[in-house]
Design a protein around this motif. Structure first.
Motif, PDB file in Angstrom:
ATOM      1  N   UNK A 104     -35.943  18.569 -43.950  1.00 35.90           N
ATOM      2  CA  UNK A 104     -35.754  19.676 -43.016  1.00 35.90           C
ATOM      3  C   UNK A 104     -36.269  20.947 -43.694  1.00 35.90           C
ATOM      4  N   UNK A 105     -37.409  21.428 -43.217  1.00 34.25           N
ATOM      5  CA  UNK A 105     -38.008  22.625 -43.803  1.00 34.25           C
ATOM      6  C   UNK A 105     -37.803  23.816 -42.872  1.00 34.25           C
ATOM      7  N   UNK A 106     -37.284  24.902 -43.438  1.00 31.22           N
ATOM      8  CA  UNK A 106     -37.074  26.122 -42.659  1.00 31.22           C
ATOM      9  C   UNK A 106     -37.754  27.287 -43.376  1.00 31.22           C
TER      10      UNK A 106
ATOM     11  N   UNK B  52     -41.520   8.993 -45.160  1.00 29.41           N
ATOM     12  CA  UNK B  52     -41.192  10.416 -45.118  1.00 29.41           C
ATOM     13  C   UNK B  52     -41.459  11.003 -43.731  1.00 29.41           C
ATOM     14  N   UNK B  53     -40.499  11.775 -43.251  1.00 28.94           N
ATOM     15  CA  UNK B  53     -40.694  12.532 -42.015  1.00 28.94           C
ATOM     16  C   UNK B  53     -40.230  13.959 -42.235  1.00 28.94           C
ATOM     17  N   UNK B  54     -41.087  14.906 -41.867  1.00 31.11           N
ATOM     18  CA  UNK B  54     -40.810  16.326 -42.062  1.00 31.11           C
ATOM     19  C   UNK B  54     -40.504  16.976 -40.712  1.00 31.11           C
ATOM     20  N   UNK B  55     -39.418  17.747 -40.670  1.00 30.05           N
ATOM     21  CA  UNK B  55     -39.056  18.516 -39.481  1.00 30.05           C
ATOM     22  C   UNK B  55     -39.082  19.990 -39.851  1.00 30.05           C
TER      23      UNK B  55
ATOM     24  N   UNK C  67     -32.303  12.762 -48.059  1.00 27.24           N
ATOM     25  CA  UNK C  67     -32.429  13.891 -47.137  1.00 27.24           C
ATOM     26  C   UNK C  67     -32.594  15.156 -47.970  1.00 27.24           C
ATOM     27  N   UNK C  68     -33.617  15.953 -47.658  1.00 27.59           N
ATOM     28  CA  UNK C  68     -33.851  17.220 -48.353  1.00 27.59           C
ATOM     29  C   UNK C  68     -33.831  18.356 -47.334  1.00 27.59           C
ATOM     30  N   UNK C  69     -33.197  19.469 -47.716  1.00 30.10           N
ATOM     31  CA  UNK C  69     -33.125  20.645 -46.848  1.00 30.10           C
ATOM     32  C   UNK C  69     -33.618  21.848 -47.633  1.00 30.10           C
ATOM     33  N   UNK C  70     -34.582  22.542 -47.069  1.00 28.66           N
ATOM     34  CA  UNK C  70     -35.168  23.729 -47.691  1.00 28.66           C
ATOM     35  C   UNK C  70     -34.933  24.901 -46.754  1.00 28.66           C
ATOM     36  N   UNK C  71     -34.046  25.821 -47.123  1.00 22.27           N
ATOM     37  CA  UNK C  71     -33.677  26.884 -46.195  1.00 22.27           C
ATOM     38  C   UNK C  71     -32.975  28.017 -46.925  1.00 22.27           C
ATOM     39  N   UNK C  72     -32.495  28.987 -46.166  1.00 20.30           N
ATOM     40  CA  UNK C  72     -31.588  30.002 -46.691  1.00 20.30           C
ATOM     41  C   UNK C  72     -30.161  29.466 -46.635  1.00 20.30           C
TER      42      UNK C  72
END
Length: 254
Positions: A23-25, A56-59, A87-92
């Motif tokens: 999950x890329x934000x 791999x799937x990127x959202x 699961x990877x999350x890139x965000x604030x």
């Protein structure tokens, strides 16, 4: 039973490695700054995870409702022939326990609760790994300069495990602290994770790899900011939470 009761390693010899969801934000509908450089983290993560045979799937920039929908759909899938989940999350981040979606914040435990052993049976007894690249507060860490001066029941053919067993949750920074990102090179944590994993996945188990990631982030990185001195020469250390009960090895698939 995906792995024998007495095994010291998780069974990583299924037909498939498993799913890796990112999950890329980097853009937000509310008043949050753009996360420049996050696309570099996404590309590096995708490369290393595909090399390890993850699917791999990127959202990108999903809202809260869509994130929950994706997670619930992922949890409802049949993972019987998979080794694990990542699961990877890139965000604030907001404080220690909240992450920003495109529209609102959500609780960090939203990420892993759908995958507990009682809710996702096909992942029961298998490692579930979560990487969270986000600030966990506004505190800065200037660092300190160091100067040299049971009982067993082996006869049973089945066994129970806790619902919260087999999780590994890696935060990019310690509770309450800022997490650093370079607009042209990506974040310290994700770039270190990709480099260390690439160097050592053949020989080290996942927890040892993550210890080396922490070492690399803590020792090799230091912020540079000559405009805001309070942000100059600052440090960072990742924070790990584990309920793994065996070793995880990403040995090459035959």
């Amino acid at each position: 039973m995906p792995v024998d009761r007495e095994s010291e390693e998780y069974n990583m010899n299924h037909l498939r490695r498993g799913y890796a969801t990112i999950f890329n934000h980097d853009e937000f509908s509310h008043d949050m700054p753009t996360r420049k450089g996050s696309h570099i983290d996404v590309q590096q993560l995708t490369n290393i995870l595909e090399m390890l045979h993850f699917e791999v799937k990127v959202y990108n920039n999903l809202d809260c409702e869509k994130i929950r929908e994706v997670l619930n759909e992922l949890a409802s899938m049949d993972h019987s022939d998979c080794d694990c989940l990542l699961v990877a999350v890139l965000t604030h981040g907001l404080k220690s326990n909240y992450l920003y979606a495109k529209d609102y914040i959500y609780s960090v435990d939203t990420l892993w609760l759908p995958f507990t052993a009682d809710r996702c049976l096909s992942l029961a007894g298998k490692p579930k790994m979560f990487l969270i690249q986000a600030c966990r507060g506004e505190a800065l860490d200037a660092g300190v300069r160091l100067v040299s001066t049971s009982q067993t029941d082996s006869g049973n053919i089945s066994y129970k495990i806790p619902s919260m067993a087999d999780f590994f949750i890696a935060y990019s920074t310690a509770e309450g602290y800022y997490s650093w990102r370079h607009p042209e090179k990506g974040t310290w944590f994700i770039q270190s994770f990709c480099q260390v994993l690439n160097d050592h996945y053949r020989t080290l188990d996942f927890q040892k790899i993550m210890t080396r990631v922490s070492h690399r982030v803590a020792i090799e990185f230091e912020s540079y900011n000559d405009c805001f001195l309070e942000q100059h020469e600052q440090k960072q250390v990742p924070n790990m939470h584990s309920t793994l009960i065996r070793d995880v090895y990403f040995r090459p698939k035959v």
